[in-house]
Scaffold this motif. Structure first.
Motif, PDB file in Angstrom:
ATOM      1  N   LYS A  79      35.195  40.200  29.967  1.00  0.00           N
ATOM      2  CA  LYS A  79      36.128  39.515  30.844  1.00  0.00           C
ATOM      3  C   LYS A  79      35.430  38.346  31.539  1.00  0.00           C
ATOM      4  O   LYS A  79      34.224  38.352  31.749  1.00  0.00           O
ATOM      5  N   GLY A  80      36.231  37.364  31.915  1.00  0.00           N
ATOM      6  CA  GLY A  80      35.734  36.279  32.733  1.00  0.00           C
ATOM      7  C   GLY A  80      36.123  36.509  34.176  1.00  0.00           C
ATOM      8  O   GLY A  80      37.090  37.221  34.471  1.00  0.00           O
ATOM      9  N   GLN A  81      35.364  35.921  35.083  1.00  0.00           N
ATOM     10  CA  GLN A  81      35.676  35.992  36.502  1.00  0.00           C
ATOM     11  C   GLN A  81      36.037  34.608  37.013  1.00  0.00           C
ATOM     12  O   GLN A  81      35.414  33.622  36.625  1.00  0.00           O
ATOM     13  N   VAL A  82      37.038  34.535  37.869  1.00  0.00           N
ATOM     14  CA  VAL A  82      37.386  33.295  38.546  1.00  0.00           C
ATOM     15  C   VAL A  82      36.937  33.436  39.997  1.00  0.00           C
ATOM     16  O   VAL A  82      37.412  34.315  40.721  1.00  0.00           O
ATOM     17  N   VAL A  83      35.999  32.585  40.401  1.00  0.00           N
ATOM     18  CA  VAL A  83      35.466  32.630  41.766  1.00  0.00           C
ATOM     19  C   VAL A  83      35.917  31.375  42.493  1.00  0.00           C
ATOM     20  O   VAL A  83      35.645  30.263  42.049  1.00  0.00           O
ATOM     21  N   ASN A  84      36.627  31.563  43.591  1.00  0.00           N
ATOM     22  CA  ASN A  84      37.067  30.435  44.400  1.00  0.00           C
ATOM     23  C   ASN A  84      35.955  30.094  45.392  1.00  0.00           C
ATOM     24  O   ASN A  84      35.550  30.931  46.208  1.00  0.00           O
ATOM     25  N   LEU A  85      35.453  28.875  45.305  1.00  0.00           N
ATOM     26  CA  LEU A  85      34.317  28.478  46.136  1.00  0.00           C
ATOM     27  C   LEU A  85      34.708  28.255  47.595  1.00  0.00           C
ATOM     28  O   LEU A  85      33.854  28.287  48.480  1.00  0.00           O
ATOM     29  N   THR A  86      35.983  28.017  47.848  1.00  0.00           N
ATOM     30  CA  THR A  86      36.414  27.801  49.228  1.00  0.00           C
ATOM     31  C   THR A  86      36.378  29.107  50.018  1.00  0.00           C
ATOM     32  O   THR A  86      35.835  29.167  51.127  1.00  0.00           O
ATOM     33  N   VAL A  87      36.936  30.168  49.435  1.00  0.00           N
ATOM     34  CA  VAL A  87      36.945  31.458  50.134  1.00  0.00           C
ATOM     35  C   VAL A  87      35.703  32.275  49.823  1.00  0.00           C
ATOM     36  O   VAL A  87      35.402  33.254  50.498  1.00  0.00           O
ATOM     37  N   GLY A  88      34.989  31.913  48.768  1.00  0.00           N
ATOM     38  CA  GLY A  88      33.728  32.570  48.473  1.00  0.00           C
ATOM     39  C   GLY A  88      33.845  33.954  47.889  1.00  0.00           C
ATOM     40  O   GLY A  88      33.056  34.844  48.230  1.00  0.00           O
ATOM     41  N   ARG A  89      34.783  34.153  46.980  1.00  0.00           N
ATOM     42  CA  ARG A  89      34.914  35.466  46.339  1.00  0.00           C
ATOM     43  C   ARG A  89      35.694  35.342  45.037  1.00  0.00           C
ATOM     44  O   ARG A  89      36.331  34.315  44.772  1.00  0.00           O
ATOM     45  N   LYS A  90      35.638  36.410  44.240  1.00  0.00           N
ATOM     46  CA  LYS A  90      36.401  36.458  43.003  1.00  0.00           C
ATOM     47  C   LYS A  90      37.882  36.589  43.325  1.00  0.00           C
ATOM     48  O   LYS A  90      38.277  37.396  44.166  1.00  0.00           O
ATOM     49  N   ILE A  91      38.693  35.762  42.660  1.00  0.00           N
ATOM     50  CA  ILE A  91      40.135  35.827  42.903  1.00  0.00           C
ATOM     51  C   ILE A  91      40.924  36.281  41.679  1.00  0.00           C
ATOM     52  O   ILE A  91      42.110  36.593  41.786  1.00  0.00           O
ATOM     53  N   ALA A  92      40.287  36.332  40.504  1.00  0.00           N
ATOM     54  CA  ALA A  92      41.014  36.750  39.308  1.00  0.00           C
ATOM     55  C   ALA A  92      40.033  37.115  38.210  1.00  0.00           C
ATOM     56  O   ALA A  92      38.850  36.750  38.253  1.00  0.00           O
ATOM     57  N   GLU A  93      40.538  37.871  37.226  1.00  0.00           N
ATOM     58  CA  GLU A  93      39.801  38.149  36.006  1.00  0.00           C
ATOM     59  C   GLU A  93      40.568  37.588  34.827  1.00  0.00           C
ATOM     60  O   GLU A  93      41.803  37.466  34.863  1.00  0.00           O
ATOM     61  N   ILE A  94      39.831  37.217  33.776  1.00  0.00           N
ATOM     62  CA  ILE A  94      40.438  36.663  32.568  1.00  0.00           C
ATOM     63  C   ILE A  94      40.010  37.520  31.388  1.00  0.00           C
ATOM     64  O   ILE A  94      38.844  37.930  31.293  1.00  0.00           O
ATOM     65  N   ASP A  95      40.944  37.779  30.510  1.00  0.00           N
ATOM     66  CA  ASP A  95      40.638  38.520  29.295  1.00  0.00           C
ATOM     67  C   ASP A  95      39.911  37.591  28.325  1.00  0.00           C
ATOM     68  O   ASP A  95      40.523  36.725  27.702  1.00  0.00           O
ATOM     69  N   LEU A  96      38.583  37.744  28.208  1.00  0.00           N
ATOM     70  CA  LEU A  96      37.774  36.861  27.363  1.00  0.00           C
ATOM     71  C   LEU A  96      36.759  37.686  26.574  1.00  0.00           C
ATOM     72  O   LEU A  96      35.568  37.740  26.911  1.00  0.00           O
ATOM     73  N   PRO A  97      37.186  38.342  25.503  1.00  0.00           N
ATOM     74  CA  PRO A  97      36.238  39.100  24.679  1.00  0.00           C
ATOM     75  C   PRO A  97      35.412  38.162  23.799  1.00  0.00           C
ATOM     76  O   PRO A  97      35.691  36.970  23.694  1.00  0.00           O
TER      77      PRO A  97
END
Length: 519
Positions: free
Chosen positions: A345-363
């Motif tokens: 999986k991929g992670q989406v990290v928002n730099l403004t809030v400083g945390r992961k906000i979503a996961e992406i299905d990326l095998p």
């Protein structure tokens, strides 16, 4: 004369601490035959460092062949006439094994390596050539360790010069496109003037370097090292060292797996290999709570800055669930999309809030560093090839869902496009179909054409000219080439012989952050 200089240097190096021959075995043979050029500590001298990380994926059989036969177009001789097969095999095993003690590279070592080739006052006031300075390509030829400066209009070389060993193909440029910055696997950073076509300066910033980045204002070069575990900040004008930041966290030290510039944020972004964190380094003197919030609380998943808590080179650390090995940014640089080599999986990290906000299905281990983006039916999407899967994933960048997984001929390394073309080009260079380039219509997400530039030879790394009218494909072989295609007709326009062209980037597309190339 040149041979006498090398012999004199060999004699001097042999007198240095750590270069005296051992009594017997491969260490003694190394001291006798190798230390003069590669250093008694294997950190490099005239020749490159001989450490496992610096030698990359070199196999024992390749190391044996290299020691026995030498390296063409270099000063590396063959030793088959002096050493037996068993002795060569032992020597190969010796240089491929880690040293008993991890070597150090200090600020003093770095400063001592600093070389000024061209003084600032001697730099050309304007280009000495007639080519468009923003439509140049720097082509890294790994086959014989050279760099070619190519005119992107005429496709004629303007200059060709020797490079450091194992140069990274991902060249970086100053914001105005005048200077090109290179990094080698064994830590050498170089700056080259594209106006005067002359080298400016060099410095060895580490023992094993992952990559470099240039700040948005052109003031700083960041060097991400795996050995030692540091981030080094250099003055972009002449590579004078400014600051060394040890990459240390509460969970231990970490190697840097990548460093990138984030222009809208006036910062560098680091991916760490051993610790589940990313770091943001301020490149603005006024960075702090008023800018992006460089000082955050532990409750929000943040750790306070290392050293100064605000201002130039302040460090912000963002904790994650797992380490990220590769990055892709949205156009605003608000979100980092990353993946680990072992995760599906991929992670989406928002730099403004400083945390992961979503996961992406990326095998299939996506190669996000070569991803691209564009507008599809009114929404922005991103696309990435997979290093372990015969597919390209297209992801909606608003809700992070998979729009489509496009089946390809095999796993690929690079995907490229340009704002002026409706097509994306991707390779299958990690598969038996490595000689193919597939062209995807960005409007329909269908493969519309397959090219075979050189049957049986690896085709990889497409890059576009400034106007997007031509695409350059690398034939990734020692007897390789750059093949120039018309992006409308897909017809071959020109072919230039090259020695394993592993990287080439267009100045305009790179400095203007084209959505079709890596940053």
């Amino acid at each position: 004369m040149h041979a006498r200089i090398i012999l004199a240097m060999a004699a001097l190096i042999a007198l240095l601490p750590g270069t005296a021959p051992a009594q017997e075995g491969p260490a003694a043979r190394y001291a006798e035959h190798c230390a003069a050029c590669h250093g008694g500590d294997r950190l490099g001298a005239i020749g490159p460092a001989l450490l496992p990380d610096n030698l990359g994926r070199m196999k024992p059989a390749d190391a044996v062949a290299l020691i026995a036969g030498g390296r063409p177009a270099t000063q590396m001789p063959g030793f088959a006439d002096r050493l037996s097969g068993a002795e060569i095999a032992d020597l190969a095993a010796y240089v491929l094994a880690p040293p008993a003690q991890e070597p150090a590279w200090t600020d003093a070592d770095m400063a001592a390596s600093h070389i000024i080739h061209t003084a600032p006052a001697a730099l050309a006031a304007r280009p000495v050539h007639k080519a468009d300075p923003l439509n140049l390509f720097t082509v890294v030829e790994a086959g014989d360790h050279h760099v070619t400066i190519l005119d992107g209009d005429s496709f004629e070389p303007l200059a060709r010069f020797p490079s450091r060993f194992a140069l990274h193909g991902g060249v970086k440029y100053s914001p105005d496109g005048r200077f090109a910055y290179f990094a080698s696997r064994d830590g050498w950073v170089s700056v080259y003037d594209l106006y005067g076509l002359v080298p400016v300066a060099e410095i060895r910033a580490g023992i094993n370097t992952r990559n470099i980045a240039v700040s948005a204002d052109g003031r700083f070069v960041a060097v991400g090292n795996t050995l030692p575990r540091t981030l080094v900040l250099l003055d972009a004008r002449d590579l004078t060292p400014l600051k060394t930041i040890p990459v240390v966290t509460p969970k231990g030290s970490a190697r840097v797996s990548a460093v990138y510039a984030a222009p809208p944020r006036k910062s560098f972004i680091l991916a760490l290999k051993d610790v589940p964190e990313i770091w943001e380094i301020a490149t603005d003197d006024k960075a702090g709570p008023a800018y992006g919030g460089f000082v955050h609380s532990y409750e929000k998943g943040m750790v306070e800055a290392v050293g100064a808590q605000q201002g130039l080179f302040a460090v912000r650390r963002i904790e994650l669930d797992e380490p990220l090995d590769d990055f892709f940014f949205d156009p605003s640089y608000a979100n980092v999309i990353g993946a680990s080599r072992d995760g599906g999986k991929g992670q989406v990290v928002n730099l403004t809030v400083g945390r992961k906000i979503a996961e992406i299905d990326l095998p299939g281990m996506p190669h996000l560093g070569s991803g691209i983006s564009w507008i599809l039916d009114g929404r922005r999407v991103m696309a990435t090839p997979h290093l372990k899967g015969a597919a390209v994933s297209v992801i909606d960048m608003k809700d992070w869902t998979t729009v489509k997984r496009i089946d390809t001929l095999g796993p690929g390394f690079f995907m490229r496009s340009h704002e002026a073309t409706p097509y994306a080009w991707t390779d299958a260079s990690l598969s038996p179909r490595r000689d193919t380039i597939e062209i995807i219509d960005k409007r329909t997400l269908e493969i519309v054409r397959t090219l075979v530039p050189s049957p049986g030879k690896t085709a990889s790394h497409v890059e576009f000219t400034r106007d997007g009218r031509h695409a350059l494909v690398s034939i990734w072989e020692d007897d390789g080439a750059l093949v120039v295609y018309d992006t409308a007709s897909f017809e071959e326009v020109k072919r230039l012989p090259m020695r394993k062209p592993v990287g080439k980037y267009n100045v305009f597309n790179k400095t203007r952050y084209s959505e079709g190339t890596s940053h």
